[in-house]
Design an enzyme around this catalytic site. Structure first.
Site, PDB file in Angstrom:
ATOM      1  N   ASP A 226       0.879  -1.246  -0.083  1.00 22.74           N
ATOM      2  CA  ASP A 226      -0.021   0.017   0.025  1.00 22.74           C
ATOM      3  C   ASP A 226       0.902   1.157   0.045  1.00 22.74           C
ATOM      4  O   ASP A 226       2.194   1.046   0.236  1.00 22.74           O
ATOM      5  CB  ASP A 226      -0.968  -0.248   1.239  1.00 22.74           C
ATOM      6  N   PHE A 227       0.330   2.395  -0.430  1.00 22.15           N
ATOM      7  CA  PHE A 227       1.041   3.677  -0.162  1.00 22.15           C
ATOM      8  C   PHE A 227       0.837   4.297   1.028  1.00 22.15           C
ATOM      9  O   PHE A 227       1.697   4.409   1.677  1.00 22.15           O
ATOM     10  CB  PHE A 227       0.670   4.638  -1.576  1.00 22.15           C
ATOM     11  N   ASP A 228      -0.227   5.178   1.207  1.00 21.87           N
ATOM     12  CA  ASP A 228      -0.354   5.836   2.271  1.00 21.87           C
ATOM     13  C   ASP A 228      -0.512   5.052   3.698  1.00 21.87           C
ATOM     14  O   ASP A 228      -1.224   4.405   3.632  1.00 21.87           O
ATOM     15  CB  ASP A 228      -1.849   6.688   2.126  1.00 21.87           C
TER      16      ASP A 228
ATOM     17  N   ASP B 134      -2.156  -0.763   5.796  1.00 18.90           N
ATOM     18  CA  ASP B 134      -2.454  -0.272   7.020  1.00 18.90           C
ATOM     19  C   ASP B 134      -3.981   0.086   7.424  1.00 18.90           C
ATOM     20  O   ASP B 134      -4.427   0.667   8.399  1.00 18.90           O
ATOM     21  CB  ASP B 134      -1.613   1.145   7.339  1.00 18.90           C
TER      22      ASP B 134
END
Length: 290
Positions: free
Chosen positions: A33-35, A219
């Site tokens: 994932d990124f954020d 997350d």
């Protein structure tokens, strides 16, 4: 760069997944994932940037793997820009699956492949201001145009959690009216077309690459679908590791994870440790396979 020992997964399935990745890294996929995973969560999403150690760690690890894919709810091009991925050494095989897999950016070509926008997105965008006003969304609530999706953020509202809960039902109704679904996140409600989520995107990517092991780190609520995909792949005989980028906001993810690390800094440390661990391994296939 200092070497950190690899953490040991708390579950037998996680330990099996990590062992498979370490044994044959050239047949493994790492999905991220990124954020909140590669980048810290910040009040203004436009200010989010990848952790400064993310690209160096990935540049060391990616050439040893079958592939690395960043799977994000952001438009692919935005994630590439905020991540600093384009042109990075060692990341010539990186793929970014944006908008939950609806868009695909390949480092090799630098091009984004994407479908036509769903007509419901523009309709929802036009109606959203009136809906927010009608339900008394507090000051600081704001709308993000994501092109093929639209997000309502409450993190900067006077009472972020209360505003988030207040808007759940009316935004679900609005989305349904226009053929969209709502994807909840950390103080954000995203209205987007159905049929694609991180689980679908990850499963398709693992199948396309022919990967024989997978590690996924996330997350947020949107990452639960990817966790589910890894769990199903395990049942099919593909070992996997579930990593939670330690969030106190999404406890369900932490409870399902094989490993919980301390936010993006912990993810970077894990990627660096993996790079150290597979540094001498013979990479079969390499990062360009897709």
């Amino acid at each position: 760069m200092g070497s950190h020992p690899l953490p040991v997964p708390t579950t037998a399935a996680g330990r099996e997944g990590l062992a498979a990745l370490l044994e044959r890294p050239g047949r493994a996929v790492v999905g991220l994932d990124f954020d909140g995973t590669l980048a810290e969560i910040v009040p203004d999403p436009d200010q989010a940037r990848a952790h400064p150690g993310a690209v160096p760690a990935l540049s060391r690890l990616a050439p040893r793997l079958r592939s690395v894919a960043v799977i994000t709810g952001r438009p692919a091009e935005v994630a590439v820009r905020y991540g600093g991925f384009a042109g990075a050494e060692g990341l010539n095989g990186l793929v970014v699956l944006g908008l939950y897999g609806a868009e695909r950016w390949d480092a090799a070509s630098g091009a984004v492949q994407a479908p036509e926008p769903h007509p419901g997105v523009a309709a929802v965008q036009a109606e959203l201001p009136a809906v927010l006003a009608e339900y008394g969304a507090s000051r600081g609530t704001w709308i993000e145009d994501k092109g093929r999706a639209v997000a309502v953020h409450t993190r900067r509202a006077e009472d972020p959690q209360a505003t988030f809960e207040l808007l759940r039902a009316p935004l679900h109704a609005l989305a349904e009216r226009h053929g969209l679904i709502v994807e909840p996140g950390r103080l954000v409600l995203e209205l987007r077309p159905p049929g694609m989520d991180k689980g679908v995107a990850l499963t398709e990517y693992v199948r396309r690459t022919g990967a024989e092991a997978v590690l996924y780190a996330g997350d947020d609520l949107g990452d639960l679908a990817a966790f589910g995909a890894v769990e199903r792949l395990r049942e099919e005989g593909v070992p996997g590791v579930l990593v939670c980028s330690g969030s106190t906001e999404v406890t369900e993810l932490a409870q399902r994870a094989d490993l919980v690390v301390d936010g993006p800094a912990g993810v970077v440390e894990l990627l660096s440790s993996l790079a150290d661990a597979v540094g001498g391994a013979n990479a079969v296939g390499g990062a360009n396979a897709s």
